[in-house]
Design an enzyme around this catalytic site. Structure first.
Site, short mmCIF file in Angstrom:
data_model
loop_
_atom_site.label_atom_id
_atom_site.label_comp_id
_atom_site.label_asym_id
_atom_site.label_seq_id
_atom_site.Cartn_x
_atom_site.Cartn_y
_atom_site.Cartn_z
N GLY A 24 -24.56 -27.71 -35.66
CA GLY A 24 -24.78 -27.14 -36.28
C GLY A 24 -25.40 -25.49 -35.53
O GLY A 24 -24.99 -24.97 -35.95
N LYS A 25 -26.49 -26.00 -34.83
CA LYS A 25 -27.81 -25.44 -34.41
C LYS A 25 -27.20 -23.75 -33.26
O LYS A 25 -27.27 -22.89 -33.40
CB LYS A 25 -28.31 -25.66 -33.19
CG LYS A 25 -29.29 -26.74 -33.60
CD LYS A 25 -30.17 -27.38 -32.72
CE LYS A 25 -29.17 -28.28 -31.64
NZ LYS A 25 -28.21 -29.99 -31.78
N VAL A 69 -24.32 -22.58 -34.34
CA VAL A 69 -22.92 -21.75 -35.06
C VAL A 69 -23.76 -21.06 -35.37
O VAL A 69 -24.20 -19.71 -35.47
CB VAL A 69 -22.26 -22.13 -35.69
CG1 VAL A 69 -21.76 -21.84 -37.23
CG2 VAL A 69 -21.39 -22.78 -34.61
N LYS A 78 -31.16 -20.55 -25.20
CA LYS A 78 -30.55 -22.46 -25.31
C LYS A 78 -31.56 -22.99 -24.19
O LYS A 78 -31.69 -22.81 -22.88
CB LYS A 78 -29.07 -22.50 -24.29
CG LYS A 78 -29.05 -24.21 -24.91
CD LYS A 78 -28.80 -24.71 -26.01
CE LYS A 78 -29.02 -26.08 -25.43
NZ LYS A 78 -28.68 -26.54 -27.00
N GLU A 107 -32.71 -21.75 -29.51
CA GLU A 107 -32.29 -22.82 -29.54
C GLU A 107 -32.66 -23.76 -29.12
O GLU A 107 -32.70 -24.35 -27.40
CB GLU A 107 -30.18 -23.05 -29.11
CG GLU A 107 -29.53 -24.81 -30.41
CD GLU A 107 -28.81 -24.31 -29.45
OE1 GLU A 107 -27.52 -22.87 -29.37
OE2 GLU A 107 -27.96 -25.26 -29.76
N VAL A 158 -32.32 -29.00 -28.23
CA VAL A 158 -31.43 -29.48 -27.52
C VAL A 158 -31.38 -30.36 -28.63
O VAL A 158 -32.39 -31.26 -29.31
CB VAL A 158 -31.68 -30.44 -26.28
CG1 VAL A 158 -30.13 -30.81 -25.93
CG2 VAL A 158 -32.12 -28.87 -25.87
N GLY A 159 -30.08 -30.93 -29.59
CA GLY A 159 -30.25 -31.91 -30.18
C GLY A 159 -31.38 -31.92 -31.56
O GLY A 159 -31.66 -30.53 -31.95
N ASN A 206 -25.94 -26.87 -43.38
CA ASN A 206 -24.87 -26.56 -42.66
C ASN A 206 -23.62 -27.52 -43.61
O ASN A 206 -23.83 -28.79 -43.04
CB ASN A 206 -24.39 -26.44 -41.13
CG ASN A 206 -23.28 -26.20 -40.61
OD1 ASN A 206 -22.44 -25.70 -41.58
ND2 ASN A 206 -23.52 -26.24 -39.36
N ARG A 207 -22.62 -27.20 -44.43
CA ARG A 207 -21.55 -28.09 -45.20
C ARG A 207 -20.09 -28.37 -44.70
O ARG A 207 -19.21 -28.64 -44.88
CB ARG A 207 -21.73 -27.08 -46.46
CG ARG A 207 -22.67 -27.17 -47.32
CD ARG A 207 -22.51 -27.26 -48.72
NE ARG A 207 -21.86 -27.70 -49.13
CZ ARG A 207 -22.28 -28.28 -50.46
NH1 ARG A 207 -23.17 -27.42 -50.94
NH2 ARG A 207 -21.95 -29.11 -51.42
N1 LIG Z 1 -20.64 -23.81 -40.17
C1 LIG Z 1 -19.62 -24.19 -39.13
N2 LIG Z 1 -17.99 -23.68 -39.15
C2 LIG Z 1 -17.15 -24.46 -38.48
N3 LIG Z 1 -17.38 -24.68 -37.18
C3 LIG Z 1 -18.78 -24.87 -37.18
C4 LIG Z 1 -19.47 -24.99 -38.45
N4 LIG Z 1 -20.92 -25.98 -37.94
C5 LIG Z 1 -20.28 -26.52 -36.41
N5 LIG Z 1 -19.46 -26.54 -36.75
C6 LIG Z 1 -18.39 -27.12 -35.07
O1 LIG Z 1 -18.88 -28.07 -34.90
C7 LIG Z 1 -20.05 -28.42 -33.81
C8 LIG Z 1 -20.92 -28.69 -33.36
O2 LIG Z 1 -21.75 -27.78 -34.19
P1 LIG Z 1 -22.52 -26.82 -33.15
O3 LIG Z 1 -22.65 -26.97 -31.02
O4 LIG Z 1 -23.67 -25.49 -33.51
O5 LIG Z 1 -23.65 -27.95 -32.80
P2 LIG Z 1 -25.15 -27.97 -31.99
O6 LIG Z 1 -26.19 -28.68 -32.81
O7 LIG Z 1 -25.65 -26.77 -31.41
O8 LIG Z 1 -25.19 -28.96 -31.07
P3 LIG Z 1 -26.14 -29.30 -29.76
O9 LIG Z 1 -26.88 -30.50 -29.87
O10 LIG Z 1 -25.08 -29.66 -28.92
O11 LIG Z 1 -26.34 -28.31 -29.90
C9 LIG Z 1 -18.64 -28.04 -32.54
O12 LIG Z 1 -17.40 -27.85 -32.11
C10 LIG Z 1 -19.11 -26.25 -34.38
O13 LIG Z 1 -17.44 -25.33 -33.98
C1 LIG Z 2 -25.36 -33.86 -24.57
C2 LIG Z 2 -25.64 -32.25 -26.30
N1 LIG Z 2 -25.84 -31.28 -25.19
C3 LIG Z 2 -26.26 -32.59 -26.89
N2 LIG Z 2 -26.83 -31.92 -27.07
C4 LIG Z 2 -27.53 -33.42 -25.92
C5 LIG Z 2 -28.62 -34.87 -27.40
C6 LIG Z 2 -29.23 -34.86 -27.22
C7 LIG Z 2 -30.60 -36.14 -27.84
C8 LIG Z 2 -31.39 -36.88 -27.50
C9 LIG Z 2 -31.07 -38.06 -28.99
O1 LIG Z 2 -32.16 -37.50 -30.27
O2 LIG Z 2 -31.08 -38.97 -28.31
MG LIG Z 3 -25.98 -26.33 -29.07
#
Ligand SMILES: Nc1ncnc2c1ncn2[C@@H]1O[C@H](COP(=O)(O)OP(=O)(O)OP(=O)(O)O)[C@@H](O)[C@H]1O
Ligand SMILES: C[C@H](N)[C@H](N)CCCCCC(=O)O
Ligand SMILES: [Mg+2]
Length: 224
Positions: A16-17, A19, A39, A116, A118-119, A176-177
């Protein structure tokens, strides 16, 4: 006066980073603050970063010049993997100075830059450059996004210990729930996170995100 930078990382990928970054930016905009999101490296995407697109959607904003110019996402690689691998597969490498210059350019134009990652925290931007080390060296404080499903306690405490070991300033933890299956485990995970923030002597506030509602009151107070 140059703008502040706040890193946003998580206990892993997909927590959820994006979001949270978008909602924090939305909240700062509502307080008439000039805010931009960044990003640091996008993988699994070519062209405009999918995370940047989602940030702008949540901010109710169209893409801006610095998005088209690549300043808000200095590196974008096609293979959906860790940046160090995705870059290598394209014969490229992530350079610290490229990252720092991009963020500095944004700091000159905005009051706040929400960066933001990555991961999770210990993801390699390059073989010998973990995101946590990058933000430590840059002096960027951190907002950590956690989850509340089974397994999240371990990932959260490992992330807190990684911050402590690097003396990274933790500004807040956002639990994030989203997608929570078991409320008993979810409630306990929030409480154990609160317990260990205190036990570790970390003064960062803990907020929860349910749907698109961040319960952190006035978001502006996080960025004073
Ligand atoms: N609070 C929330 N409400 C609605 N959807 C959510 C929420 N948190 C996460 N999601 C959904 O879950 C998925 C993963 O969330 P998000 O893309 O924010 O993760 P991330 O940590 O940014 O991932 P990455 O590591 O790929 O950047 C997305 O489809 C997002 O829309
Ligand atoms: C493909 C997408 N952009 C992912 N957020 C990339 C996450 C990399 C995680 C690497 C790891 O922890 O093994
Ligand atoms: Mg993200």
């Amino acid at each position: 006066m140059k703008g502040s930078v706040t890193a946003i990382s998580g206990i892993g990928t997909g927590v959820g980073k994006t979001v949270v970054t978008g909602l924090l930016a939305q909240g700062l905009q509502k307080c008439d603050r000039k805010v931009v999101t960044q990003k640091i490296v996008q993988t699994g995407c070519t062209g405009i970063s999918s995370d940047i697109l989602e940030h702008r959607r949540l901010m109710g904003s169209s893409l801006i010049d610095v998005d088209y110019e690549g300043v808000t996402c200095p590196y974008s690689f096609g293979y959906p993997a860790s940046p160090h691998l995705a870059a290598r597969l394209e014969g490229a490498a992530v350079e610290v100075m490229t990252l720092r210059r991009a963020t500095f350019t944004l700091q000159k134009q905005f009051d706040h830059v929400l960066l933001e990652g990555v991961g999770g925290l210990l993801v390699p931007l390059a073989p010998d450059l973990l995101f946590a080390d990058y933000i430590r060296d840059a002096g960027y404080p951190l907002i950590l996004v956690t989850a509340t499903g089974l397994g999240s306690i371990n990932h959260t405490l490992l992330s807190l210990e990684a911050c402590i070991a690097r003396r990274i300033t933790l500004k807040a933890v956002i639990c994030n729930r989203f997608g929570e299956i078991d409320t008993l485990i979810g409630d306990d995970t929030v409480e154990m996170t609160r317990h260990y923030l205190k036990k570790y002597g970390l003064r960062a506030p803990l907020f929860t995100l349910v749907g698109d509602t961040l319960d952190c009151g006035c978001i502006e107070s996080l960025f004073l």
